[in-house]
Design a protein around this motif. Structure first.
Motif, PDB file in Angstrom:
ATOM      1  N   PRO A  25     -10.533   9.140  10.700  1.00  0.00           N
ATOM      2  CA  PRO A  25     -11.144   9.530   9.174  1.00  0.00           C
ATOM      3  C   PRO A  25     -10.290   9.961   8.146  1.00  0.00           C
ATOM      4  CG  PRO A  25     -12.343  11.079  10.866  1.00  0.00           C
ATOM      5  CD  PRO A  25     -11.291  10.217  11.521  1.00  0.00           C
ATOM      6  N   GLU A  26      -9.131  10.369   8.571  1.00  0.00           N
ATOM      7  CA  GLU A  26      -8.069  10.859   7.637  1.00  0.00           C
ATOM      8  C   GLU A  26      -7.660   9.439   6.970  1.00  0.00           C
ATOM      9  OE1 GLU A  26      -3.540  12.956   7.498  1.00  0.00           O
ATOM     10  OE2 GLU A  26      -5.129  13.429   9.002  1.00  0.00           O
ATOM     11  N   PRO A  32      -9.718  12.533  -3.485  1.00  0.00           N
ATOM     12  CA  PRO A  32      -9.293  12.565  -5.001  1.00  0.00           C
ATOM     13  C   PRO A  32      -8.209  13.586  -5.257  1.00  0.00           C
ATOM     14  CG  PRO A  32     -11.505  12.909  -4.679  1.00  0.00           C
ATOM     15  CD  PRO A  32     -11.097  12.878  -3.177  1.00  0.00           C
ATOM     16  N   THR A  33      -7.910  14.617  -4.630  1.00  0.00           N
ATOM     17  CA  THR A  33      -6.706  15.567  -4.903  1.00  0.00           C
ATOM     18  C   THR A  33      -5.334  14.784  -4.659  1.00  0.00           C
ATOM     19  OG1 THR A  33      -8.129  17.079  -3.455  1.00  0.00           O
ATOM     20  CG2 THR A  33      -5.945  17.912  -4.234  1.00  0.00           C
ATOM     21  N   VAL A  34      -5.418  13.918  -3.439  1.00  0.00           N
ATOM     22  CA  VAL A  34      -4.367  13.085  -3.018  1.00  0.00           C
ATOM     23  C   VAL A  34      -3.879  12.041  -4.199  1.00  0.00           C
ATOM     24  CG1 VAL A  34      -3.428  11.555  -1.404  1.00  0.00           C
ATOM     25  CG2 VAL A  34      -4.789  13.466  -0.669  1.00  0.00           C
ATOM     26  N   MET A  35      -5.024  11.464  -4.576  1.00  0.00           N
ATOM     27  CA  MET A  35      -5.002  10.547  -5.596  1.00  0.00           C
ATOM     28  C   MET A  35      -4.199  11.158  -6.980  1.00  0.00           C
ATOM     29  SD  MET A  35      -5.465   7.909  -4.088  1.00  0.00           S
ATOM     30  CE  MET A  35      -5.210   6.694  -5.710  1.00  0.00           C
ATOM     31  N   ILE A  36      -4.852  12.238  -7.397  1.00  0.00           N
ATOM     32  CA  ILE A  36      -4.258  13.095  -8.465  1.00  0.00           C
ATOM     33  C   ILE A  36      -2.689  13.332  -8.293  1.00  0.00           C
ATOM     34  CG2 ILE A  36      -4.101  15.241  -9.683  1.00  0.00           C
ATOM     35  CD1 ILE A  36      -7.492  15.177  -9.223  1.00  0.00           C
ATOM     36  N   ILE A  37      -2.496  13.804  -6.965  1.00  0.00           N
ATOM     37  CA  ILE A  37      -1.060  14.004  -6.640  1.00  0.00           C
ATOM     38  C   ILE A  37      -0.166  12.943  -6.994  1.00  0.00           C
ATOM     39  CG2 ILE A  37       0.562  15.104  -4.949  1.00  0.00           C
ATOM     40  CD1 ILE A  37      -1.586  16.950  -4.059  1.00  0.00           C
ATOM     41  N   ILE A  38      -0.433  11.784  -6.359  1.00  0.00           N
ATOM     42  CA  ILE A  38       0.331  10.497  -6.200  1.00  0.00           C
ATOM     43  C   ILE A  38       0.302  10.011  -7.932  1.00  0.00           C
ATOM     44  CG2 ILE A  38      -1.407   8.881  -5.958  1.00  0.00           C
ATOM     45  CD1 ILE A  38       2.000   8.647  -4.651  1.00  0.00           C
ATOM     46  N   ALA A 117       4.774   4.855  -5.821  1.00  0.00           N
ATOM     47  CA  ALA A 117       3.317   4.340  -5.338  1.00  0.00           C
ATOM     48  C   ALA A 117       3.317   3.442  -4.014  1.00  0.00           C
ATOM     49  CB  ALA A 117       2.546   3.711  -6.651  1.00  0.00           C
ATOM     50  N   VAL A 118       4.336   2.473  -4.042  1.00  0.00           N
ATOM     51  CA  VAL A 118       4.616   1.822  -2.815  1.00  0.00           C
ATOM     52  C   VAL A 118       4.978   2.400  -1.874  1.00  0.00           C
ATOM     53  CG1 VAL A 118       6.106  -0.192  -2.108  1.00  0.00           C
ATOM     54  CG2 VAL A 118       5.229  -0.389  -4.203  1.00  0.00           C
ATOM     55  N   ALA A 119       5.900   3.664  -1.868  1.00  0.00           N
ATOM     56  CA  ALA A 119       6.259   4.386  -0.701  1.00  0.00           C
ATOM     57  C   ALA A 119       4.879   5.006  -0.094  1.00  0.00           C
ATOM     58  CB  ALA A 119       7.334   5.328  -1.215  1.00  0.00           C
ATOM     59  N   ASP A 130      -1.365  12.264   5.024  1.00  0.00           N
ATOM     60  CA  ASP A 130      -1.198  12.137   3.677  1.00  0.00           C
ATOM     61  C   ASP A 130      -0.189  13.015   2.818  1.00  0.00           C
ATOM     62  OD1 ASP A 130      -3.188  10.336   2.987  1.00  0.00           O
ATOM     63  OD2 ASP A 130      -4.930  11.893   2.480  1.00  0.00           O
ATOM     64  N   TRP A 131       0.142  14.061   3.621  1.00  0.00           N
ATOM     65  CA  TRP A 131       1.137  14.778   3.053  1.00  0.00           C
ATOM     66  C   TRP A 131       2.657  14.391   3.448  1.00  0.00           C
ATOM     67  CZ3 TRP A 131       5.141  16.912   6.248  1.00  0.00           C
ATOM     68  CH2 TRP A 131       4.933  17.226   7.587  1.00  0.00           C
ATOM     69  N   ILE A 132       2.710  13.465   4.324  1.00  0.00           N
ATOM     70  CA  ILE A 132       3.784  12.701   4.794  1.00  0.00           C
ATOM     71  C   ILE A 132       4.117  11.755   3.497  1.00  0.00           C
ATOM     72  CG2 ILE A 132       5.324  11.340   6.354  1.00  0.00           C
ATOM     73  CD1 ILE A 132       4.192  13.239   8.481  1.00  0.00           C
ATOM     74  N   ALA A 133       3.195  11.035   3.275  1.00  0.00           N
ATOM     75  CA  ALA A 133       3.037   9.904   2.231  1.00  0.00           C
ATOM     76  C   ALA A 133       3.304  10.268   1.255  1.00  0.00           C
ATOM     77  CB  ALA A 133       1.667   9.131   2.486  1.00  0.00           C
ATOM     78  N   LEU A 134       2.919  11.496   0.602  1.00  0.00           N
ATOM     79  CA  LEU A 134       3.015  12.175  -0.616  1.00  0.00           C
ATOM     80  C   LEU A 134       4.676  12.793  -0.838  1.00  0.00           C
ATOM     81  CD1 LEU A 134      -0.054  14.081  -1.283  1.00  0.00           C
ATOM     82  CD2 LEU A 134       0.734  12.126  -2.549  1.00  0.00           C
ATOM     83  N   THR A 135       5.114  13.277   0.430  1.00  0.00           N
ATOM     84  CA  THR A 135       6.597  13.521   0.551  1.00  0.00           C
ATOM     85  C   THR A 135       7.318  12.170   0.343  1.00  0.00           C
ATOM     86  OG1 THR A 135       5.911  15.129   1.801  1.00  0.00           O
ATOM     87  CG2 THR A 135       8.219  14.606   1.786  1.00  0.00           C
ATOM     88  N   MET A 136       7.128  11.233   0.995  1.00  0.00           N
ATOM     89  CA  MET A 136       7.776   9.844   0.779  1.00  0.00           C
ATOM     90  C   MET A 136       7.898   9.413  -0.641  1.00  0.00           C
ATOM     91  SD  MET A 136       6.351   7.733   4.089  1.00  0.00           S
ATOM     92  CE  MET A 136       6.934   6.105   3.569  1.00  0.00           C
ATOM     93  N   ALA A 137       6.663   9.569  -1.441  1.00  0.00           N
ATOM     94  CA  ALA A 137       6.381   9.048  -2.681  1.00  0.00           C
ATOM     95  C   ALA A 137       7.299  10.049  -3.734  1.00  0.00           C
ATOM     96  CB  ALA A 137       5.207   9.170  -3.164  1.00  0.00           C
ATOM     97  N   GLY A 138       7.412  11.610  -3.260  1.00  0.00           N
ATOM     98  CA  GLY A 138       8.152  12.476  -4.244  1.00  0.00           C
ATOM     99  C   GLY A 138       9.743  12.162  -4.042  1.00  0.00           C
ATOM    100  N   PHE A 139       9.961  11.697  -2.859  1.00  0.00           N
ATOM    101  CA  PHE A 139      11.642  11.446  -2.486  1.00  0.00           C
ATOM    102  C   PHE A 139      11.981  10.456  -3.378  1.00  0.00           C
ATOM    103  CE2 PHE A 139      11.591  13.929   1.930  1.00  0.00           C
ATOM    104  CZ  PHE A 139      12.065  15.054   1.199  1.00  0.00           C
TER     105      PHE A 139
END
Length: 160
Positions: A25-26, A32-38, A117-119, A130-139
């Motif tokens: 399910p994840e 929506p929170t993840v989308m706001i962060i990205i 966004a691609v990362a 999601d937290w790893i994908a967001l970290t990738m985007a942040g880096f």
């Protein structure tokens, strides 16, 4: 031993979730929170990149990438060494508005803005949390070389 109970049967696995046909399910639609962060990560990455965007001219090594737009196509073919697809894309992009330096540098800037966004999308495709994908985007958004190459005419933004 029965075929259904032999070792290797998904029912005998200590991790039955690895054998489920339904996605976890994840990994469905992001919250929506993840989308706001990205979106915030992309906005911050954009602000950092746009501050270095200038139409003043090209560095010497940038000029080699932009030069194929100033010669006929047959000659430009001989100038493409390391990234022929990018060089063709940059050449055609430059020919749309060749005398505007902001336009010439806009393609790498756009690629640099889209890169976080691609990362994130890559992390989702690889089924990372999601937290790893967001970290990738942040880096990618905060990485200094990626920021520098976003405001220079170089193929490195597409290599991401």
């Amino acid at each position: 031993m029965d075929v259904l109970n032999r070792p290797g049967n998904p029912g005998d696995s200590p991790h039955p979730e690895l054998h489920a046909s339904e996605p976890h399910p994840e990994h469905g639609k992001p919250l929506p929170t993840v989308m706001i962060i990205i979106v915030l990560i992309v906005l911050i990455g954009t602000l950092v990149r746009v501050t270095g965007w200038t139409g003043g001219g090209l560095f010497f090594d940038d000029a080699w990438v932009a030069l194929p737009a100033r010669v006929p196509f047959g000659t430009a073919l001989h100038m493409w060494l390391s990234a022929p697809g990018y060089t063709l894309l940059q050449r055609e992009w430059d020919l749309i508005w060749p005398d505007n330096m902001y336009w010439v540098v806009a393609l790498p800037l756009i690629m640099g803005i889209v890169a976080p966004a691609v990362a994130f999308g890559l992390g989702r495709v690889l089924r990372f949390p999601d937290w790893i994908a967001l970290t990738m985007a942040g880096f990618v958004a905060a990485e200094s070389c990626a920021i520098q190459y976003s405001v220079a005419v170089k193929p490195f933004e597409l290599e991401l």
